[in-house]
Scaffold this motif. Structure first.
Motif, PDB file in Angstrom:
ATOM      1  N   GLY A 195       0.795  -1.052   0.044  1.00  0.00           N
ATOM      2  CA  GLY A 195       0.026   0.108   0.250  1.00  0.00           C
ATOM      3  C   GLY A 195       0.798   1.000   0.184  1.00  0.00           C
TER       4      GLY A 195
ATOM      5  N   SER B 166       1.752   2.995  -2.509  1.00  0.00           N
ATOM      6  CA  SER B 166       1.687   4.155  -3.466  1.00  0.00           C
ATOM      7  C   SER B 166       0.799   5.465  -3.245  1.00  0.00           C
ATOM      8  CB  SER B 166       0.683   3.479  -4.851  1.00  0.00           C
ATOM      9  OG  SER B 166      -0.312   2.939  -4.365  1.00  0.00           O
ATOM     10  N   ARG B 167       0.035   5.115  -1.993  1.00  0.00           N
ATOM     11  CA  ARG B 167      -0.720   6.304  -1.584  1.00  0.00           C
ATOM     12  C   ARG B 167      -0.826   6.312  -0.008  1.00  0.00           C
ATOM     13  NH1 ARG B 167      -5.893   5.176  -2.993  1.00  0.00           N
ATOM     14  NH2 ARG B 167      -5.469   3.417  -4.078  1.00  0.00           N
TER      15      ARG B 167
ATOM     16  N   GLY C 117       2.393  -1.937  -4.619  1.00  0.00           N
ATOM     17  CA  GLY C 117       0.886  -1.463  -4.964  1.00  0.00           C
ATOM     18  C   GLY C 117       0.502  -1.890  -6.255  1.00  0.00           C
ATOM     19  N   ARG C 118      -0.538  -1.390  -6.912  1.00  0.00           N
ATOM     20  CA  ARG C 118      -0.983  -1.534  -8.244  1.00  0.00           C
ATOM     21  C   ARG C 118      -0.518  -0.545  -9.166  1.00  0.00           C
ATOM     22  NH1 ARG C 118      -7.006  -2.979  -6.568  1.00  0.00           N
ATOM     23  NH2 ARG C 118      -6.337  -0.808  -5.681  1.00  0.00           N
TER      24      ARG C 118
ATOM     25  N   ILE D  82       2.040  -4.986  -7.624  1.00  0.00           N
ATOM     26  CA  ILE D  82       1.546  -6.587  -7.664  1.00  0.00           C
ATOM     27  C   ILE D  82       0.043  -6.024  -6.745  1.00  0.00           C
ATOM     28  CG2 ILE D  82       1.832  -8.739  -6.300  1.00  0.00           C
ATOM     29  CD1 ILE D  82       4.754  -7.949  -6.184  1.00  0.00           C
TER      30      ILE D  82
ATOM     31  N   ARG E 230      -3.630  -9.555  -3.455  1.00  0.00           N
ATOM     32  CA  ARG E 230      -4.363 -10.962  -3.571  1.00  0.00           C
ATOM     33  C   ARG E 230      -3.848 -12.030  -4.429  1.00  0.00           C
ATOM     34  NH1 ARG E 230      -9.791  -7.484  -5.332  1.00  0.00           N
ATOM     35  NH2 ARG E 230      -8.022  -6.656  -6.353  1.00  0.00           N
TER      36      ARG E 230
ATOM     37  N   VAL F 256      -8.562  -1.655   1.731  1.00  0.00           N
ATOM     38  CA  VAL F 256      -9.695  -0.770   1.018  1.00  0.00           C
ATOM     39  C   VAL F 256     -10.634  -0.845   2.388  1.00  0.00           C
ATOM     40  CG1 VAL F 256      -9.200  -1.615  -1.272  1.00  0.00           C
ATOM     41  CG2 VAL F 256     -10.577  -3.047   0.239  1.00  0.00           C
TER      42      VAL F 256
ATOM     43  N   VAL G  52      -8.837  -8.370   0.026  1.00  0.00           N
ATOM     44  CA  VAL G  52      -7.929  -7.639   0.045  1.00  0.00           C
ATOM     45  C   VAL G  52      -7.441  -7.553   1.304  1.00  0.00           C
ATOM     46  CG1 VAL G  52      -7.037  -5.249  -0.347  1.00  0.00           C
ATOM     47  CG2 VAL G  52      -8.389  -6.254  -1.784  1.00  0.00           C
TER      48      VAL G  52
ATOM     49  N   SER H 126      -7.337  -0.640  12.941  1.00  0.00           N
ATOM     50  CA  SER H 126      -8.144   0.507  13.061  1.00  0.00           C
ATOM     51  C   SER H 126      -8.726   0.841  14.228  1.00  0.00           C
ATOM     52  CB  SER H 126      -9.132   0.665  11.693  1.00  0.00           C
ATOM     53  OG  SER H 126      -9.845   2.028  11.932  1.00  0.00           O
TER      54      SER H 126
ATOM     55  N   TYR I 230     -15.713  -3.532   6.757  1.00  0.00           N
ATOM     56  CA  TYR I 230     -14.505  -2.747   6.912  1.00  0.00           C
ATOM     57  C   TYR I 230     -13.976  -3.070   8.429  1.00  0.00           C
ATOM     58  CZ  TYR I 230     -10.969   0.412   7.623  1.00  0.00           C
ATOM     59  OH  TYR I 230      -9.760   1.312   7.869  1.00  0.00           O
TER      60      TYR I 230
ATOM     61  N   GLY J 194      -6.851   6.771  13.809  1.00  0.00           N
ATOM     62  CA  GLY J 194      -8.186   7.240  14.045  1.00  0.00           C
ATOM     63  C   GLY J 194      -8.467   7.628  12.398  1.00  0.00           C
TER      64      GLY J 194
ATOM     65  N   ASP K 229      -6.746   9.168   0.789  1.00  0.00           N
ATOM     66  CA  ASP K 229      -7.764   9.046  -0.322  1.00  0.00           C
ATOM     67  C   ASP K 229      -9.042   8.088   0.375  1.00  0.00           C
ATOM     68  OD1 ASP K 229      -6.366  10.510  -2.116  1.00  0.00           O
ATOM     69  OD2 ASP K 229      -5.700   8.519  -3.470  1.00  0.00           O
ATOM     70  N   MET K 230      -8.777   7.194   1.372  1.00  0.00           N
ATOM     71  CA  MET K 230      -9.425   6.292   1.884  1.00  0.00           C
ATOM     72  C   MET K 230     -10.564   7.216   2.825  1.00  0.00           C
ATOM     73  SD  MET K 230      -9.079   3.171   4.449  1.00  0.00           S
ATOM     74  CE  MET K 230      -8.581   2.154   3.435  1.00  0.00           C
ATOM     75  N   THR K 231      -9.930   7.967   3.462  1.00  0.00           N
ATOM     76  CA  THR K 231     -10.979   8.966   4.473  1.00  0.00           C
ATOM     77  C   THR K 231     -11.778   9.756   3.514  1.00  0.00           C
ATOM     78  OG1 THR K 231      -9.184   8.794   6.211  1.00  0.00           O
ATOM     79  CG2 THR K 231     -11.118  10.474   6.339  1.00  0.00           C
TER      80      THR K 231
HETATM   81  N1  LIG Z   1      -6.859   6.681   6.381  1.00  0.00           N
HETATM   82  C1  LIG Z   1      -7.387   6.673   7.618  1.00  0.00           C
HETATM   83  O1  LIG Z   1      -8.018   7.421   8.236  1.00  0.00           O
HETATM   84  C2  LIG Z   1      -7.125   5.058   8.300  1.00  0.00           C
HETATM   85  C3  LIG Z   1      -7.747   4.804   9.641  1.00  0.00           C
HETATM   86  C4  LIG Z   1      -7.465   3.591  10.152  1.00  0.00           C
HETATM   87  C5  LIG Z   1      -6.947   2.334   9.375  1.00  0.00           C
HETATM   88  N2  LIG Z   1      -6.423   2.873   8.107  1.00  0.00           N
HETATM   89  C6  LIG Z   1      -5.630   1.792   7.382  1.00  0.00           C
HETATM   90  O2  LIG Z   1      -4.449   2.195   7.039  1.00  0.00           O
HETATM   91  C7  LIG Z   1      -4.224   1.459   5.907  1.00  0.00           C
HETATM   92  C8  LIG Z   1      -3.839   2.422   4.533  1.00  0.00           C
HETATM   93  O3  LIG Z   1      -5.090   3.201   4.497  1.00  0.00           O
HETATM   94  P1  LIG Z   1      -4.666   4.587   3.573  1.00  0.00           P
HETATM   95  O4  LIG Z   1      -5.680   5.833   4.315  1.00  0.00           O
HETATM   96  O5  LIG Z   1      -3.390   4.976   3.462  1.00  0.00           O
HETATM   97  O6  LIG Z   1      -5.817   4.313   2.341  1.00  0.00           O
HETATM   98  P2  LIG Z   1      -5.401   4.715   0.892  1.00  0.00           P
HETATM   99  O7  LIG Z   1      -4.967   6.164   0.736  1.00  0.00           O
HETATM  100  O8  LIG Z   1      -6.741   4.268   0.177  1.00  0.00           O
HETATM  101  O9  LIG Z   1      -4.363   3.769   0.372  1.00  0.00           O
HETATM  102  C9  LIG Z   1      -4.608   2.328   0.152  1.00  0.00           C
HETATM  103  C10 LIG Z   1      -3.180   1.657  -0.403  1.00  0.00           C
HETATM  104  O10 LIG Z   1      -3.484   0.354  -0.518  1.00  0.00           O
HETATM  105  C11 LIG Z   1      -3.300  -0.214  -1.738  1.00  0.00           C
HETATM  106  N3  LIG Z   1      -4.013  -1.190  -2.186  1.00  0.00           N
HETATM  107  C12 LIG Z   1      -5.366  -1.280  -1.923  1.00  0.00           C
HETATM  108  N4  LIG Z   1      -5.909  -2.185  -2.847  1.00  0.00           N
HETATM  109  C13 LIG Z   1      -4.646  -3.201  -2.872  1.00  0.00           C
HETATM  110  C14 LIG Z   1      -4.443  -4.463  -3.671  1.00  0.00           C
HETATM  111  N5  LIG Z   1      -5.623  -5.253  -4.035  1.00  0.00           N
HETATM  112  N6  LIG Z   1      -3.048  -4.773  -3.779  1.00  0.00           N
HETATM  113  C15 LIG Z   1      -2.173  -3.879  -3.605  1.00  0.00           C
HETATM  114  N7  LIG Z   1      -2.191  -2.629  -2.881  1.00  0.00           N
HETATM  115  C16 LIG Z   1      -3.638  -2.433  -2.581  1.00  0.00           C
HETATM  116  C17 LIG Z   1      -3.229   1.103  -2.483  1.00  0.00           C
HETATM  117  O11 LIG Z   1      -2.379   0.850  -3.800  1.00  0.00           O
HETATM  118  P3  LIG Z   1      -2.686   0.891  -5.286  1.00  0.00           P
HETATM  119  O12 LIG Z   1      -4.102   1.459  -5.347  1.00  0.00           O
HETATM  120  O13 LIG Z   1      -1.602   1.337  -5.893  1.00  0.00           O
HETATM  121  O14 LIG Z   1      -2.846  -0.727  -5.520  1.00  0.00           O
HETATM  122  C18 LIG Z   1      -2.919   2.141  -1.635  1.00  0.00           C
HETATM  123  O15 LIG Z   1      -1.546   2.384  -1.781  1.00  0.00           O
HETATM  124  C19 LIG Z   1      -5.437   0.363   5.511  1.00  0.00           C
HETATM  125  O16 LIG Z   1      -5.236  -0.590   5.733  1.00  0.00           O
HETATM  126  C20 LIG Z   1      -6.592   1.213   6.123  1.00  0.00           C
HETATM  127  O17 LIG Z   1      -7.584   0.273   6.532  1.00  0.00           O
HETATM  128  C21 LIG Z   1      -6.641   3.930   7.499  1.00  0.00           C
END
Ligand SMILES: NC(=O)c1ccc[n+]([C@@H]2O[C@H](COP(=O)([O-])OP(=O)(O)OC[C@H]3O[C@@H](n4cnc5c(N)ncnc54)[C@H](OP(=O)(O)O)[C@@H]3O)[C@@H](O)[C@H]2O)c1
Length: 255
Positions: free
Chosen positions: A9, A11-12, A33-34, A58, A61, A88, A110, A139, A152, A183, A188-190
């Protein structure tokens, strides 16, 4: 200070911020990442800070491709820190709607199978070397499940349980497992849903907190502490009150 770090993960979001946070001369990073273009951009930032970088485009999955890349990476530089950040989320399409079953199963694939695919090739090698640490991503939602993201929250609760069990199991082998429970972090996720997002942190701030927690080999790296303690405290409350609190965190997906 870890010298050979694998991040999924990357990439972002949090994975990207962690790659930049750890990048330094003498550090080898493997970024997975993908999105090849986004991974390339992170690699350039990390290289500018002096790190050596390998990129694995990669899907987590894809067990065979991931395993081959991780073993090759570990042969080149013995991994001393594995950060499984790829994940995700999903919010119900409208208030009160039921989650789409196929999307929910994809999410589990995932978040859970992807994490296990990441751990499986490297953990035995780290245990045999009796050295290293592993960060899995839960989380705060694992403790206070938001009503519009049941799958989730369930996937993250499973990761918390998996990480704590694995931590106890690997302890005798000198490998430290932590579960990271953020939190709300501005990624991008939030940004993919609207809801209350108290104490929203930047990804850079979150990455620094995660790094500090890993340096201290904490079991649970949860932040911000106020939100974490509130989430743990509400678990002790009577159910009607707990329900009202969780409903304050209703979310709607952004188009
Ligand atoms: N942001 C929050 O507030 C928050 C809070 C609690 C927990 N988390 C956890 O923290 C982690 C990171 O979250 P984030 O906020 O950084 O999310 P994000 O900005 O949406 O980034 C998600 C990352 O996961 C990668 N990814 C998703 N599906 C994938 C797949 N099938 N294969 C390989 N890579 C994959 C994406 O890369 P590609 O698109 O390039 O594949 C991207 O680099 C997650 O596990 C999330 O549940 C986040």
């Amino acid at each position: 200070m870890p010298r050979a770090i694998v991040i999924t993960g990357a990439s972002r979001g949090l994975g990207r911020a962690l790659a930049v946070e750890y990048a330094a001369p003498g550090v080898a990073l493997a970024l997975i990442g993908r999105d090849a273009a986004a991974l390339g951009a992170v690699a350039r930032l990390a290289e500018a800070k002096g790190a050596r970088v390998r990129i694995g485009r990669i899907d987590v999955r894809d067990r065979d491709a991931l395993s081959a890349f991780l073993v090759e990476t570990d042969e080149a530089d013995a991994t001393d820190c594995l950060i499984a950040s790829a994940g995700v989320t999903m919010v119900t399409p409208r208030a009160g709607a039921v989650e789409d079953l196929t999307r929910a199963q994809d999410l589990f694939d995932v978040n859970l199978n992807g994490m296990m695919n990441t751990l499986a090739p490297l953990a035995p090698r780290m245990r045999a070397r009796r050295q290293g640490q592993i960060a899995l991503f839960g989380s705060i939602a694992a403790f206070a499940p938001p009503p519009d993201s049941p799958s989730y929250a369930a996937s993250k609760a499973a990761i918390v349980a998996f990480a704590l069990a694995t931590r106890a199991l690997y302890h005798a082998d000198g490998v430290s497992v932590s579960v990271v429970c953020p939190g709300f972090v501005d990624t991008d996720m939030t940004g993919s849903f609207d809801s209350a997002k108290p104490f929203l942190l930047s990804a850079e701030d979150a990455a620094r907190r995660i790094r500090r927690g890993l340096a201290r080999r904490r079991a649970v790296i949860a932040f911000p502490r106020r939100l974490y303690y509130a989430a743990r405290f509400q678990q002790l409350l009577p159910e009607p009150l707990r329900r009202r609190i969780l409903l304050a965190f209703r979310a709607t997906a952004r188009p």
